[in-house]
Enzyme design. Structure first.
Site, mmCIF file in Angstrom:
data_model
loop_
_atom_site.group_PDB
_atom_site.id
_atom_site.type_symbol
_atom_site.label_atom_id
_atom_site.label_comp_id
_atom_site.label_asym_id
_atom_site.label_seq_id
_atom_site.Cartn_x
_atom_site.Cartn_y
_atom_site.Cartn_z
ATOM 1 N N GLN A 34 -5.168 -1.712 9.141
ATOM 2 C CA GLN A 34 -5.066 -3.065 8.595
ATOM 3 C C GLN A 34 -5.703 -4.084 9.545
ATOM 4 O OE1 GLN A 34 -3.810 -3.624 5.506
ATOM 5 N NE2 GLN A 34 -4.171 -5.803 5.657
ATOM 6 N N LYS B 174 0.841 -1.203 0.000
ATOM 7 C CA LYS B 174 0.000 0.000 0.000
ATOM 8 C C LYS B 174 0.877 1.254 0.000
ATOM 9 C CE LYS B 174 -3.861 -2.488 1.924
ATOM 10 N NZ LYS B 174 -4.569 -3.026 3.075
ATOM 11 N N ASP C 284 -11.532 2.385 3.201
ATOM 12 C CA ASP C 284 -11.873 0.966 3.093
ATOM 13 C C ASP C 284 -13.363 0.784 2.816
ATOM 14 O OD1 ASP C 284 -9.878 -1.042 3.424
ATOM 15 O OD2 ASP C 284 -9.625 -0.493 5.534
HETATM 16 N N1 GUN Z 1 -7.160 -7.058 5.740
HETATM 17 C C1 GUN Z 1 -7.388 -7.832 4.652
HETATM 18 N N2 GUN Z 1 -7.978 -7.110 3.678
HETATM 19 C C2 GUN Z 1 -8.124 -5.863 4.163
HETATM 20 C C3 GUN Z 1 -8.669 -4.664 3.622
HETATM 21 O O1 GUN Z 1 -9.149 -4.602 2.488
HETATM 22 N N3 GUN Z 1 -8.619 -3.583 4.443
HETATM 23 C C4 GUN Z 1 -8.132 -3.620 5.698
HETATM 24 N N4 GUN Z 1 -8.155 -2.499 6.436
HETATM 25 N N5 GUN Z 1 -7.620 -4.720 6.226
HETATM 26 C C5 GUN Z 1 -7.612 -5.830 5.459
#
Ligand code: GUN
Length: 284
Positions: free
Chosen positions: A97, A53, A120
């Protein structure tokens, strides 16, 4: 005949170039999109996702911050950090996350993020907007799938779309986005009877189960479009999807793992971050 591989890496590169151009344009108006990524604990997979990211932010010309908290962090500490980031005008989007250590409630954390910075699209108010079909942010993984379908001229309208998996992050919003495009949607899950029969009737089959090679060739109609959201490791530690690779011989189009949905998810996060920056600065 083998399926056409739906190349998420190539499409991501294309969309990230468009985002970079848009970022350059925003910068001339004094706006720099900024993403804060929070990682709690030392989960290895999460560390890789967070690194990817950060890399995507730099490719798109964004400002980014990484906040790492120890696995022993309290919910109060995390909520304090989110409060600070909510108030920070350099930060357009906040991503915490998941999964979080068990002493921290994911629901409380999601609720604490300012909905305008919820890139998200996990906050209740953004989930509600998705349900209605009037949204600011699209959930990243389902949005990435929709972009792939569009790129390959696959229109869900009138088709039987079967989503295997009912998570809040993927399965449920995926079903909703397909429904918005006039798909006839069935959601399957671990308690579904006759799973094979339902999958066999799918024109578009989306696997979001989290189990290596769960969808086998006998569950796929010849010529179906198969989207593999899985990111698992097999016994040898190799990355593999939810769909067995031999389904390639049955499907008309299929996403590879890696290189299919995965890169698109992060690119959609970048799209949401630029959208957040625009929203917060009154730019349409
Ligand atoms: N963990 C696995 N996929 C995601 C996601 O799309 N966003 C977040 N914040 N955590 C994750």
């Amino acid at each position: 005949m083998s399926a056409v591989k739906m190349d998420g890496k190539a499409l991501s590169a294309k969309v990230r170039n468009q985002i970079l151009a848009e970022t350059e344009c925003l910068k001339t108006q004094g706006v720099v999109p900024g993403l804060a990524v929070i990682l709690v604990g030392d989960d290895q997979a999460s560390q890789i996702y967070v690194r990817n990211k950060e890399r995507a932010c730099s490719e798109c010309g964004f400002y980014s911050e990484k906040h790492i908290l120890p696995a022993t962090a309290t919910e109060e500490e995390l909520l304090e950090l989110i409060d600070t980031l909510n108030k920070n005008t350099k930060i357009s989007g906040i991503l915490c996350q998941l999964p979080l250590p068990k002493q921290i409630s994911e629901d409380s954390v999601i609720a604490a993020i300012d909905p305008q910075k919820d890139v998200d699209a996990f906050h209740n108010s953004n989930v509600g907007k998705i349900m209605i079909g009037d949204y600011d942010f699209l959930p990243c993984t389902p949005a990435g799938v929709m972009e792939l379908l569009k790129e390959y001229n696959i229109d869900p309208s009138g088709k039987h779309c079967v989503v295997v998996g009912r998570s809040n992050i993927v399965g449920k919003p995926m079903a909703m986005l397909l429904l918005h495009k006039n798909g006839t949607v069935t959601i399957c899950h671990s308690k579904t009877n006759n799973l094979t029969d339902i999958c066999l009737s799918a024109d578009i089959l989306v696997a979001a189960v989290g189990k290596a090679n769960f969808i086998t060739s006998d569950m796929v109609k010849p010529g179906a479009v198969v989207i593999d959201v899985g990111m698992n490791r097999n016994e040898e530690g190799k990355v593999c999807g939810d769909v067995s690779p031999d389904v390639m011989e049955k499907a008309s189009y299929m996403t590879p793992v890696p290189g299919g949905v995965g890169p698109m998810t992060i690119t959609m996060l970048m799209k949401n971050t630029i959208k957040a920056a625009k929203l917060q600065n009154g730019i349409s």
